[in-house]
Design a protein around this motif. Sequence first.
Motif, PDB file in Angstrom:
ATOM      1  N   ASN A 132     -15.191 -29.435  -0.468  1.00  0.00           N
ATOM      2  CA  ASN A 132     -14.576 -30.646   0.058  1.00  0.00           C
ATOM      3  C   ASN A 132     -13.322 -31.041  -0.713  1.00  0.00           C
ATOM      4  O   ASN A 132     -12.362 -31.552  -0.128  1.00  0.00           O
ATOM      5  CB  ASN A 132     -15.585 -31.798   0.054  1.00  0.00           C
ATOM      6  N   LEU A 133     -13.316 -30.813  -2.011  1.00  0.00           N
ATOM      7  CA  LEU A 133     -12.102 -31.055  -2.792  1.00  0.00           C
ATOM      8  C   LEU A 133     -10.972 -30.160  -2.304  1.00  0.00           C
ATOM      9  O   LEU A 133      -9.832 -30.612  -2.130  1.00  0.00           O
ATOM     10  CB  LEU A 133     -12.356 -30.799  -4.278  1.00  0.00           C
ATOM     11  N   ASP A 134     -11.280 -28.894  -2.083  1.00  0.00           N
ATOM     12  CA  ASP A 134     -10.267 -27.952  -1.607  1.00  0.00           C
ATOM     13  C   ASP A 134      -9.725 -28.368  -0.239  1.00  0.00           C
ATOM     14  O   ASP A 134      -8.515 -28.292   0.013  1.00  0.00           O
ATOM     15  CB  ASP A 134     -10.839 -26.533  -1.518  1.00  0.00           C
ATOM     16  N   TRP A 135     -10.633 -28.797   0.644  1.00  0.00           N
ATOM     17  CA  TRP A 135     -10.208 -29.214   1.988  1.00  0.00           C
ATOM     18  C   TRP A 135      -9.267 -30.412   1.908  1.00  0.00           C
ATOM     19  O   TRP A 135      -8.226 -30.452   2.573  1.00  0.00           O
ATOM     20  CB  TRP A 135     -11.430 -29.569   2.833  1.00  0.00           C
ATOM     21  N   HIS A 136      -9.616 -31.387   1.057  1.00  0.00           N
ATOM     22  CA  HIS A 136      -8.789 -32.572   0.941  1.00  0.00           C
ATOM     23  C   HIS A 136      -7.463 -32.269   0.247  1.00  0.00           C
ATOM     24  O   HIS A 136      -6.438 -32.879   0.581  1.00  0.00           O
ATOM     25  CB  HIS A 136      -9.548 -33.683   0.199  1.00  0.00           C
ATOM     26  N   ARG A 137      -7.469 -31.351  -0.687  1.00  0.00           N
ATOM     27  CA  ARG A 137      -6.217 -30.968  -1.348  1.00  0.00           C
ATOM     28  C   ARG A 137      -5.244 -30.398  -0.310  1.00  0.00           C
ATOM     29  O   ARG A 137      -4.055 -30.728  -0.298  1.00  0.00           O
ATOM     30  CB  ARG A 137      -6.483 -29.950  -2.458  1.00  0.00           C
ATOM     31  N   HIS A 138      -5.768 -29.553   0.583  1.00  0.00           N
ATOM     32  CA  HIS A 138      -4.926 -28.986   1.637  1.00  0.00           C
ATOM     33  C   HIS A 138      -4.483 -30.061   2.623  1.00  0.00           C
ATOM     34  O   HIS A 138      -3.337 -30.081   3.075  1.00  0.00           O
ATOM     35  CB  HIS A 138      -5.665 -27.868   2.373  1.00  0.00           C
ATOM     36  N   ARG A 139      -5.383 -30.971   2.968  1.00  0.00           N
ATOM     37  CA  ARG A 139      -5.052 -32.048   3.910  1.00  0.00           C
ATOM     38  C   ARG A 139      -3.950 -32.931   3.356  1.00  0.00           C
ATOM     39  O   ARG A 139      -3.024 -33.330   4.062  1.00  0.00           O
ATOM     40  CB  ARG A 139      -6.315 -32.881   4.178  1.00  0.00           C
ATOM     41  N   ILE A 140      -4.023 -33.246   2.063  1.00  0.00           N
ATOM     42  CA  ILE A 140      -2.990 -34.062   1.418  1.00  0.00           C
ATOM     43  C   ILE A 140      -1.665 -33.307   1.405  1.00  0.00           C
ATOM     44  O   ILE A 140      -0.603 -33.885   1.655  1.00  0.00           O
ATOM     45  CB  ILE A 140      -3.428 -34.459  -0.006  1.00  0.00           C
ATOM     46  N   GLY A 141      -1.714 -32.006   1.158  1.00  0.00           N
ATOM     47  CA  GLY A 141      -0.500 -31.196   1.210  1.00  0.00           C
ATOM     48  C   GLY A 141       0.129 -31.206   2.595  1.00  0.00           C
ATOM     49  O   GLY A 141       1.357 -31.263   2.740  1.00  0.00           O
ATOM     50  N   PHE A 142      -0.720 -31.160   3.617  1.00  0.00           N
ATOM     51  CA  PHE A 142      -0.220 -31.192   4.997  1.00  0.00           C
ATOM     52  C   PHE A 142       0.521 -32.504   5.269  1.00  0.00           C
ATOM     53  O   PHE A 142       1.644 -32.512   5.781  1.00  0.00           O
ATOM     54  CB  PHE A 142      -1.380 -31.023   5.974  1.00  0.00           C
ATOM     55  N   TYR A 143      -0.096 -33.625   4.917  1.00  0.00           N
ATOM     56  CA  TYR A 143       0.556 -34.912   5.168  1.00  0.00           C
ATOM     57  C   TYR A 143       1.759 -35.126   4.254  1.00  0.00           C
ATOM     58  O   TYR A 143       2.713 -35.815   4.633  1.00  0.00           O
ATOM     59  CB  TYR A 143      -0.451 -36.055   5.023  1.00  0.00           C
ATOM     60  N   ALA A 144       1.728 -34.547   3.075  1.00  0.00           N
ATOM     61  CA  ALA A 144       2.879 -34.654   2.172  1.00  0.00           C
ATOM     62  C   ALA A 144       4.119 -34.004   2.768  1.00  0.00           C
ATOM     63  O   ALA A 144       5.244 -34.376   2.432  1.00  0.00           O
ATOM     64  CB  ALA A 144       2.542 -34.009   0.826  1.00  0.00           C
ATOM     65  N   SER A 145       3.926 -33.054   3.679  1.00  0.00           N
ATOM     66  CA  SER A 145       5.068 -32.353   4.285  1.00  0.00           C
ATOM     67  C   SER A 145       5.709 -33.155   5.410  1.00  0.00           C
ATOM     68  O   SER A 145       6.776 -32.788   5.900  1.00  0.00           O
ATOM     69  CB  SER A 145       4.610 -30.995   4.835  1.00  0.00           C
ATOM     70  N   GLY A 172       6.494 -21.170   7.400  1.00  0.00           N
ATOM     71  CA  GLY A 172       5.230 -20.752   8.003  1.00  0.00           C
ATOM     72  C   GLY A 172       4.092 -20.606   7.011  1.00  0.00           C
ATOM     73  O   GLY A 172       3.065 -19.997   7.322  1.00  0.00           O
ATOM     74  N   ARG A 173       4.222 -21.205   5.835  1.00  0.00           N
ATOM     75  CA  ARG A 173       3.209 -21.057   4.777  1.00  0.00           C
ATOM     76  C   ARG A 173       2.193 -22.203   4.847  1.00  0.00           C
ATOM     77  O   ARG A 173       1.928 -22.893   3.860  1.00  0.00           O
ATOM     78  CB  ARG A 173       3.888 -21.016   3.409  1.00  0.00           C
ATOM     79  N   TRP A 174       1.598 -22.385   5.997  1.00  0.00           N
ATOM     80  CA  TRP A 174       0.678 -23.492   6.206  1.00  0.00           C
ATOM     81  C   TRP A 174      -0.560 -23.402   5.311  1.00  0.00           C
ATOM     82  O   TRP A 174      -1.093 -24.427   4.879  1.00  0.00           O
ATOM     83  CB  TRP A 174       0.258 -23.539   7.677  1.00  0.00           C
ATOM     84  N   ASP A 175      -1.002 -22.202   5.028  1.00  0.00           N
ATOM     85  CA  ASP A 175      -2.203 -22.031   4.206  1.00  0.00           C
ATOM     86  C   ASP A 175      -1.959 -22.331   2.728  1.00  0.00           C
ATOM     87  O   ASP A 175      -2.914 -22.422   1.951  1.00  0.00           O
ATOM     88  CB  ASP A 175      -2.739 -20.603   4.343  1.00  0.00           C
ATOM     89  N   ASP A 176      -0.687 -22.476   2.347  1.00  0.00           N
ATOM     90  CA  ASP A 176      -0.353 -22.693   0.938  1.00  0.00           C
ATOM     91  C   ASP A 176      -0.061 -24.156   0.607  1.00  0.00           C
ATOM     92  O   ASP A 176       0.289 -24.473  -0.534  1.00  0.00           O
ATOM     93  CB  ASP A 176       0.882 -21.862   0.552  1.00  0.00           C
ATOM     94  N   LEU A 177      -0.204 -25.035   1.575  1.00  0.00           N
ATOM     95  CA  LEU A 177       0.201 -26.423   1.362  1.00  0.00           C
ATOM     96  C   LEU A 177      -0.595 -27.127   0.268  1.00  0.00           C
ATOM     97  O   LEU A 177      -0.146 -28.138  -0.283  1.00  0.00           O
ATOM     98  CB  LEU A 177       0.076 -27.212   2.677  1.00  0.00           C
ATOM     99  N   TRP A 178      -1.748 -26.612  -0.078  1.00  0.00           N
ATOM    100  CA  TRP A 178      -2.560 -27.214  -1.133  1.00  0.00           C
ATOM    101  C   TRP A 178      -1.961 -26.990  -2.520  1.00  0.00           C
ATOM    102  O   TRP A 178      -2.236 -27.753  -3.459  1.00  0.00           O
ATOM    103  CB  TRP A 178      -3.974 -26.620  -1.109  1.00  0.00           C
ATOM    104  N   GLN A 179      -1.144 -25.957  -2.667  1.00  0.00           N
ATOM    105  CA  GLN A 179      -0.717 -25.515  -3.994  1.00  0.00           C
ATOM    106  C   GLN A 179       0.023 -26.574  -4.825  1.00  0.00           C
ATOM    107  O   GLN A 179      -0.229 -26.694  -6.031  1.00  0.00           O
ATOM    108  CB  GLN A 179       0.131 -24.243  -3.866  1.00  0.00           C
ATOM    109  N   PRO A 180       0.948 -27.356  -4.237  1.00  0.00           N
ATOM    110  CA  PRO A 180       1.658 -28.351  -5.071  1.00  0.00           C
ATOM    111  C   PRO A 180       0.836 -29.604  -5.375  1.00  0.00           C
ATOM    112  O   PRO A 180       1.287 -30.466  -6.134  1.00  0.00           O
ATOM    113  CB  PRO A 180       2.884 -28.720  -4.212  1.00  0.00           C
ATOM    114  N   ILE A 181      -0.360 -29.729  -4.807  1.00  0.00           N
ATOM    115  CA  ILE A 181      -1.145 -30.947  -4.958  1.00  0.00           C
ATOM    116  C   ILE A 181      -1.975 -30.869  -6.238  1.00  0.00           C
ATOM    117  O   ILE A 181      -2.948 -30.120  -6.324  1.00  0.00           O
ATOM    118  CB  ILE A 181      -2.050 -31.183  -3.731  1.00  0.00           C
TER     119      ILE A 181
END
Length: 203
Positions: A132-145, A172-181
């Motif tokens: 769940n932490l990983d999912w939210h990290r990616h979700r936050i990265g998505f909205y940060a964009s 097109g790096r949608w799967d990487d959006l979690w990385q800067p979070i």
Amino acid sequence: RLGLGQFVMRGREYVAALHAIWDSFEDGKPLNFEGETYRHTLMSPEFTAYDGGFGRPKIMLGAVGPGMTRAAVDVSDGLMTHSFLSEKSLREINHATILERLELRGKPRSEFELQVPLFIATGSNEEEYKRNLDWHRHRIGFYASTPAYKIQLDLHGWGDVHDITKRMTKEGRWDDLWQPITDEMLDTFAVCGEPKEIAPKIK
């Protein structure tokens, strides 16, 4: 593509149009709403053949920044924040704007509803919690964009993360959006912890 000002204007007008339609339902008078974007001038007797007495349904508007927050106070019954928010942005952007606008309009706080959906990361075991932490990290990265949500990042001095994540989406790096979070960002924009910790943290 709509600018923020146009988006806010259309939101205001949309609510006015709904009120005009509901008022026609209620009193049976001819519908005659003509705005800059919306036009409603026909109401069938099929929809007004009752005695009324129900009034207008409540309208809640969604808002992130101060523009839509002001619009919500002006034309609706309440505001639903975005899940991508922090305690700081809730206090300093949304709630401060609500109080300021209510005072300007002479309305008590008790007449305006505030709903705050949240990102909540928890789990019944370590594996579920990490997932769940990983999912939210990616979700936050998505909205940060998203440009409209950059205001949340700027408030914390993280505006550069928007530039990074936005560039990722262009590549097109949608799967990487979690990385800067970072962990700090995750803890700022989500309520994280064991199930028994969540309610006190939200409060």
